[in-house]
Design a protein around this motif. Structure first.
Motif, PDB file in Angstrom:
ATOM      1  N   VAL A  63      51.995  30.065  20.832  1.00 21.16           N
ATOM      2  CA  VAL A  63      51.414  30.820  21.930  1.00 21.16           C
ATOM      3  C   VAL A  63      51.144  29.830  23.059  1.00 21.16           C
ATOM      4  CG1 VAL A  63      49.507  32.284  22.679  1.00 21.16           C
ATOM      5  CG2 VAL A  63      50.363  32.442  20.334  1.00 21.16           C
ATOM      6  N   THR A  64      51.589  30.146  24.292  1.00 24.95           N
ATOM      7  CA  THR A  64      51.419  29.237  25.427  1.00 24.95           C
ATOM      8  C   THR A  64      50.329  29.761  26.357  1.00 24.95           C
ATOM      9  OG1 THR A  64      53.152  30.342  26.701  1.00 24.95           O
ATOM     10  CG2 THR A  64      53.811  28.489  25.325  1.00 24.95           C
ATOM     11  N   TYR A  65      49.573  28.810  26.917  1.00 24.79           N
ATOM     12  CA  TYR A  65      48.498  29.111  27.861  1.00 24.79           C
ATOM     13  C   TYR A  65      48.759  28.261  29.104  1.00 24.79           C
ATOM     14  CZ  TYR A  65      46.302  30.804  23.562  1.00 24.79           C
ATOM     15  OH  TYR A  65      46.030  31.454  22.375  1.00 24.79           O
ATOM     16  N   THR A  66      49.007  28.899  30.244  1.00 22.78           N
ATOM     17  CA  THR A  66      49.367  28.190  31.472  1.00 22.78           C
ATOM     18  C   THR A  66      48.347  28.478  32.559  1.00 22.78           C
ATOM     19  OG1 THR A  66      51.705  28.345  30.886  1.00 22.78           O
ATOM     20  CG2 THR A  66      51.177  27.778  33.162  1.00 22.78           C
ATOM     21  N   ALA A  67      47.844  27.393  33.186  1.00 27.99           N
ATOM     22  CA  ALA A  67      46.881  27.519  34.278  1.00 27.99           C
ATOM     23  C   ALA A  67      47.381  26.727  35.477  1.00 27.99           C
ATOM     24  CB  ALA A  67      45.503  27.019  33.850  1.00 27.99           C
ATOM     25  N   SER A  68      47.165  27.248  36.692  1.00 20.27           N
ATOM     26  CA  SER A  68      47.585  26.587  37.921  1.00 20.27           C
ATOM     27  C   SER A  68      46.397  26.473  38.869  1.00 20.27           C
ATOM     28  CB  SER A  68      48.705  27.374  38.608  1.00 20.27           C
ATOM     29  OG  SER A  68      49.823  27.511  37.761  1.00 20.27           O
ATOM     30  N   ASP A  69      46.406  25.413  39.706  1.00 19.65           N
ATOM     31  CA  ASP A  69      45.374  25.296  40.732  1.00 19.65           C
ATOM     32  C   ASP A  69      45.973  25.652  42.092  1.00 19.65           C
ATOM     33  OD1 ASP A  69      46.803  23.093  41.584  1.00 19.65           O
ATOM     34  OD2 ASP A  69      45.382  21.621  40.801  1.00 19.65           O
ATOM     35  N   ALA A  70      45.140  25.600  43.123  1.00 18.99           N
ATOM     36  CA  ALA A  70      45.565  26.022  44.455  1.00 18.99           C
ATOM     37  C   ALA A  70      46.674  25.154  45.015  1.00 18.99           C
ATOM     38  CB  ALA A  70      44.367  26.013  45.400  1.00 18.99           C
ATOM     39  N   ALA A  71      46.785  23.903  44.536  1.00 17.29           N
ATOM     40  CA  ALA A  71      47.825  22.996  45.034  1.00 17.29           C
ATOM     41  C   ALA A  71      49.147  23.164  44.284  1.00 17.29           C
ATOM     42  CB  ALA A  71      47.353  21.553  44.925  1.00 17.29           C
ATOM     43  N   VAL A  84      45.206  38.387  16.468  1.00 14.72           N
ATOM     44  CA  VAL A  84      43.977  38.361  17.253  1.00 14.72           C
ATOM     45  C   VAL A  84      44.053  37.172  18.211  1.00 14.72           C
ATOM     46  CG1 VAL A  84      41.468  38.160  17.199  1.00 14.72           C
ATOM     47  CG2 VAL A  84      42.661  39.437  15.398  1.00 14.72           C
ATOM     48  N   GLU A  85      44.037  37.445  19.518  1.00 13.85           N
ATOM     49  CA  GLU A  85      44.109  36.394  20.531  1.00 13.85           C
ATOM     50  C   GLU A  85      42.744  35.705  20.650  1.00 13.85           C
ATOM     51  OE1 GLU A  85      44.744  33.644  22.808  1.00 13.85           O
ATOM     52  OE2 GLU A  85      46.496  34.872  22.378  1.00 13.85           O
ATOM     53  N   LEU A  86      42.737  34.370  20.479  1.00 18.19           N
ATOM     54  CA  LEU A  86      41.487  33.604  20.538  1.00 18.19           C
ATOM     55  C   LEU A  86      41.139  33.165  21.951  1.00 18.19           C
ATOM     56  CD1 LEU A  86      41.904  31.407  17.317  1.00 18.19           C
ATOM     57  CD2 LEU A  86      40.781  33.620  17.570  1.00 18.19           C
ATOM     58  N   GLY A  87      42.137  33.113  22.840  1.00 18.60           N
ATOM     59  CA  GLY A  87      41.864  32.798  24.236  1.00 18.60           C
ATOM     60  C   GLY A  87      41.791  31.306  24.530  1.00 18.60           C
ATOM     61  N   ALA A  88      41.538  30.991  25.793  1.00 14.62           N
ATOM     62  CA  ALA A  88      41.440  29.607  26.268  1.00 14.62           C
ATOM     63  C   ALA A  88      40.649  29.593  27.568  1.00 14.62           C
ATOM     64  CB  ALA A  88      42.829  29.004  26.482  1.00 14.62           C
ATOM     65  N   THR A  89      40.187  28.400  27.954  1.00 19.00           N
ATOM     66  CA  THR A  89      39.493  28.203  29.226  1.00 19.00           C
ATOM     67  C   THR A  89      40.209  27.114  30.009  1.00 19.00           C
ATOM     68  OG1 THR A  89      37.973  26.582  28.259  1.00 19.00           O
ATOM     69  CG2 THR A  89      37.268  28.898  28.254  1.00 19.00           C
ATOM     70  N   ALA A  90      40.026  27.130  31.341  1.00 18.59           N
ATOM     71  CA  ALA A  90      40.672  26.132  32.193  1.00 18.59           C
ATOM     72  C   ALA A  90      39.685  25.652  33.252  1.00 18.59           C
ATOM     73  CB  ALA A  90      41.916  26.700  32.849  1.00 18.59           C
ATOM     74  N   THR A  91      39.728  24.347  33.534  1.00 22.15           N
ATOM     75  CA  THR A  91      38.900  23.745  34.576  1.00 22.15           C
ATOM     76  C   THR A  91      39.791  22.894  35.471  1.00 22.15           C
ATOM     77  OG1 THR A  91      38.369  21.858  33.144  1.00 22.15           O
ATOM     78  CG2 THR A  91      36.823  23.719  33.146  1.00 22.15           C
ATOM     79  N   ASP A  92      39.331  22.676  36.711  1.00 19.97           N
ATOM     80  CA  ASP A  92      40.102  21.878  37.666  1.00 19.97           C
ATOM     81  C   ASP A  92      39.133  21.252  38.654  1.00 19.97           C
ATOM     82  OD1 ASP A  92      42.851  21.175  38.718  1.00 19.97           O
ATOM     83  OD2 ASP A  92      41.941  22.041  40.504  1.00 19.97           O
ATOM     84  N   ASN A  93      39.502  20.095  39.214  1.00 24.33           N
ATOM     85  CA  ASN A  93      38.619  19.401  40.152  1.00 24.33           C
ATOM     86  C   ASN A  93      38.443  20.174  41.455  1.00 24.33           C
ATOM     87  OD1 ASN A  93      41.365  18.843  40.798  1.00 24.33           O
ATOM     88  ND2 ASN A  93      40.698  17.174  42.117  1.00 24.33           N
ATOM     89  N   VAL A  94      39.411  21.026  41.779  1.00 25.42           N
ATOM     90  CA  VAL A  94      39.296  21.837  42.997  1.00 25.42           C
ATOM     91  C   VAL A  94      39.028  23.298  42.664  1.00 25.42           C
ATOM     92  CG1 VAL A  94      40.525  22.658  45.043  1.00 25.42           C
ATOM     93  CG2 VAL A  94      40.756  20.269  44.315  1.00 25.42           C
ATOM     94  N   GLY A  95      39.723  23.811  41.671  1.00 27.96           N
ATOM     95  CA  GLY A  95      39.524  25.205  41.281  1.00 27.96           C
ATOM     96  C   GLY A  95      40.798  25.802  40.747  1.00 27.96           C
ATOM     97  N   ILE A  96      40.652  26.726  39.793  1.00 23.28           N
ATOM     98  CA  ILE A  96      41.792  27.398  39.193  1.00 23.28           C
ATOM     99  C   ILE A  96      42.243  28.540  40.088  1.00 23.28           C
ATOM    100  CG2 ILE A  96      42.587  28.721  37.192  1.00 23.28           C
ATOM    101  CD1 ILE A  96      42.191  25.784  36.645  1.00 23.28           C
ATOM    102  N   SER A  97      43.547  28.662  40.242  1.00 23.06           N
ATOM    103  CA  SER A  97      44.115  29.739  41.031  1.00 23.06           C
ATOM    104  C   SER A  97      44.559  30.848  40.097  1.00 23.06           C
ATOM    105  CB  SER A  97      45.307  29.236  41.858  1.00 23.06           C
ATOM    106  OG  SER A  97      45.917  30.291  42.559  1.00 23.06           O
TER     107      SER A  97
END
Length: 335
Positions: free
Chosen positions: A207-215, A174-187
């Motif tokens: 399990v890996t969780y990867t988030a990127s921003d616009a930069a 069962v995938e529990l998920g994750a959230t991401a925040t950024d000073n400019v915004g998540i891409s």
């Protein structure tokens, strides 16, 4: 040999050195403050003869200062979340000194190629900056570097739910998920990779969780998933109570089969006491079988083996018996 002594206008000796008759006074031996000054030099020989001359000297500081420290090149600063610009102290990290000691604290000023200073907002991107160190005599030295205004803050990834996550072997992941925040915004969205998790095998998985921003700044968070086996095996083939007729010696050999399955797919080890093939005696005997899986979980179950003797004895009588009748005082008897 001639000794030469020079005095300033106040009569203080400012230099003294030995020289030969007819030699001029070396300017390098003069000690005087920067700027024009008058002095008198007296040459005296070993016989006490002397001659004097008034000298006008203009001492000038023509040596530029040197930088003793500079800023990183390039210097990367965080852009404003909404403006995309940044106010930067361009002189930060710079220090200079005057090697001739005339000015102990040269002044340092910096500006971009477009004339922006520390009081201005630098635009996003690379800004060429020149810093100048100037001493009191106007001598200066320049040093250039680049200030890059960019979004250098990485997103923050927060795991939802427990980490480590514990899952019973044989049950779905069962995938529990994750959230991401950024000073400019998540891409885009958070990329989740749970391909390594195998719930049929006990062990620790990631399990890996990867988030990127616009930069292009990227952050990866990792959740540990522990697959455990706490569920005991289950018998899938188990004997019902057995009733057997005893053999002539009052016992009977009884065979049976007991098997079990496990959530991990492995084959549990099954042992029964007494074991199959035992010669059971007349009466009821309880047989207990225990199934144990690879994780040490076990389950026990019992059945009874009852040995009965319902076969009557066999009486053997001789055929055509002959009896002799004997008459005695008490009557007749058969012998």
């Amino acid at each position: 040999a001639v000794e030469i002594n020079c005095f300033n206008a106040e009569g203080d000796e400012i230099c003294a050195f030995a020289g030969d008759t007819g030699l001029s006074v070396p300017v390098s031996n003069l000690v005087a403050d920067p700027g024009p000054s008058a002095m008198t030099c007296v040459a005296t020989d070993t016989s006490g003869n002397f001659a004097s001359v008034d000298v006008f000297v203009d001492v000038q500081d023509r040596t530029p200062p040197v930088f003793t420290s500079t800023a990183d090149n390039p210097t990367i600063v965080q852009a404003g979340a909404t403006s995309g610009t940044a106010q930067v102290t361009l002189e930060a990290g710079f220090a200079a000194e005057d090697v001739d000691g005339v000015d102990p604290s040269p002044t340092i000023s910096c500006a971009t190629a477009t004339g922006l200073t520390s009081a201005d907002q630098l635009p996003a991107g690379s800004n060429a900056v020149t810093c100048r160190a100037t001493d009191a005599s106007g001598n200066f030295v320049d040093e250039s570097y680049v200030v890059r205004v960019d979004d250098v803050t990485h997103p923050v990834v927060t795991l939802t739910g427990a980490s480590p996550q514990t899952i019973e072997a044989g049950t779905p992941y069962v995938e529990l998920g994750a959230t991401a925040t950024d000073n400019v915004g998540i891409s885009g969205i958070i990329n989740i990779d749970a391909s390594a998790v195998d719930t049929t095998m006990t062990g620790s998985y990631f399990v890996t969780y990867t988030a990127s921003d616009a930069a292009g700044n990227e952050t990866t968070a990792i959740r540990t998933v522990n697959v455990v086996d706490t569920t005991p095996p289950a018998f899938d083939d188990f004997p019902v109570d057995i009733v057997m007729e005893a053999m002539a010696d009052g016992t009977v050999e009884v065979t049976f089969v007991a098997t079990a399955t496990d959530t991990t797919g492995g084959l549990p080890d099954v042992t029964c006491v007494p074991p199959s093939g035992t010669a059971f005696v007349v009466g009821s005997t309880s047989v207990t079988c225990t199934a144990t899986d690879g994780s040490g979980n076990s389950v026990s179950q019992s059945f009874s083996v009852t040995v009965v003797d319902t076969t009557p004895p066999v009486l053997t009588v001789p055929t055509s018996p002959v009896f002799e009748l004997i008459q005695g005082p008490s009557g007749a008897s058969v012998d």
